[in-house]
Design a protein around this motif. Sequence first.
Motif, mmCIF file in Angstrom:
data_model
loop_
_atom_site.group_PDB
_atom_site.id
_atom_site.type_symbol
_atom_site.label_atom_id
_atom_site.label_comp_id
_atom_site.label_asym_id
_atom_site.label_seq_id
_atom_site.Cartn_x
_atom_site.Cartn_y
_atom_site.Cartn_z
ATOM 1 N N ARG A 13 0.829 -1.209 0.000
ATOM 2 C CA ARG A 13 0.000 0.000 0.000
ATOM 3 C C ARG A 13 0.864 1.259 0.000
ATOM 4 N N ASP A 17 0.713 4.117 -2.853
ATOM 5 C CA ASP A 17 0.568 5.549 -2.567
ATOM 6 C C ASP A 17 1.660 6.350 -3.260
ATOM 7 N N THR A 20 0.743 6.521 -7.003
ATOM 8 C CA THR A 20 -0.404 7.350 -7.348
ATOM 9 C C THR A 20 -0.239 8.793 -6.906
ATOM 10 N N ASP A 21 0.766 9.082 -6.079
ATOM 11 C CA ASP A 21 1.087 10.482 -5.783
ATOM 12 C C ASP A 21 1.604 11.182 -7.036
ATOM 13 N N ALA A 27 -4.627 6.455 -12.490
ATOM 14 C CA ALA A 27 -5.094 5.571 -11.415
ATOM 15 C C ALA A 27 -6.118 4.567 -11.927
ATOM 16 N N LEU A 105 -8.198 0.388 -4.208
ATOM 17 C CA LEU A 105 -7.607 1.624 -3.701
ATOM 18 C C LEU A 105 -7.172 2.546 -4.836
ATOM 19 N N ALA A 106 -6.681 1.982 -5.928
ATOM 20 C CA ALA A 106 -6.289 2.813 -7.067
ATOM 21 C C ALA A 106 -7.499 3.557 -7.619
ATOM 22 N N THR A 109 -8.395 6.281 -5.245
ATOM 23 C CA THR A 109 -7.460 7.391 -5.381
ATOM 24 C C THR A 109 -7.855 8.282 -6.552
ATOM 25 N N GLN A 112 -10.644 10.368 -5.437
ATOM 26 C CA GLN A 112 -10.174 11.423 -4.543
ATOM 27 C C GLN A 112 -9.563 12.569 -5.336
ATOM 28 N N ARG A 113 -8.775 12.240 -6.351
ATOM 29 C CA ARG A 113 -8.192 13.279 -7.208
ATOM 30 C C ARG A 113 -9.278 14.141 -7.850
ATOM 31 N N ARG A 197 -9.674 5.587 3.163
ATOM 32 C CA ARG A 197 -8.865 6.411 2.267
ATOM 33 C C ARG A 197 -8.836 7.857 2.740
#
Length: 271
Positions: A13, A17, A20-21, A27, A105-106, A109, A112-113, A197
């Motif tokens: 994980r 992260d 994907t940062d 993603a 999670l991807a 993410t 979230q973006r 998340r």
Amino acid sequence: MNGASREALAAARERLDALTDNTSVDAGSLADELAAVTALLDREVSLRRVLTDPAQPGEAKAELAQRLLGSQVGGPAADLVAGMVRSRWSQSRDLVDALEELANLADLTGAQRAGKLDSVEDELFRFGRIVTSNTELRAALTNRAAPASAKGELLRSLLGGRAAQATERLVARLVAAPRGRSLESGLESLSKLAAERRERMVAVVTSAVPLSDGQKQRLGDALAKLYGRRMHLNLDVDPEVLGGIRVLVGDEVINGSIADRIEDAGRRVAG
């Protein structure tokens, strides 16, 4: 997961992260590729065992993964999987569970973006409630004899244009590959992953009537103080609650009237 698998998942994980940062990493594409690897290893038991064999050097397993996947998925996904097979896993199936979680999670993410993570949380929760209350819909989505195309079309008719893209993708993958879970438990796990998340806990709040904005704010603040973490409220209405509320946080159930519980929460925090 236990022991080595838990540590391996935590490390994976962190690598996800880091990937994907980097905004140059798509993603959604990464999620699709990780989901494809999940399906492969879920199907190919012997390959899964080779890649998690503790008697084999980690670097040899990583090289094998790169050879097998290098032409099938992008570099970020292949590197991520190679790093995972270098780790020790308590059970070979834990690797597949971890890959599935990283794929989800991807997608979260990506939501979230796009500023859609709150919407995805709510949509997953509400869709779970719809499935629970509609036996015909549940049967259609879980019927093993039904073609995947029919299930996909049904989901598009229900969610297409009405839900965030990430919600559609997450639900579609769960319906296509439940991997032994019920649809309800799978949706609940996705909702919890979305809340995590955002580093929040999930409180399922059932009230006799809809709560006002002020009541939701006070209840959320009180629960956050009690548990020491931000709290996301999933709201449901059930007239049989008889004027009070029922709050479920993890395995803990809190019953009582809104005013009484908020007052009690304040006393517990103060003293």
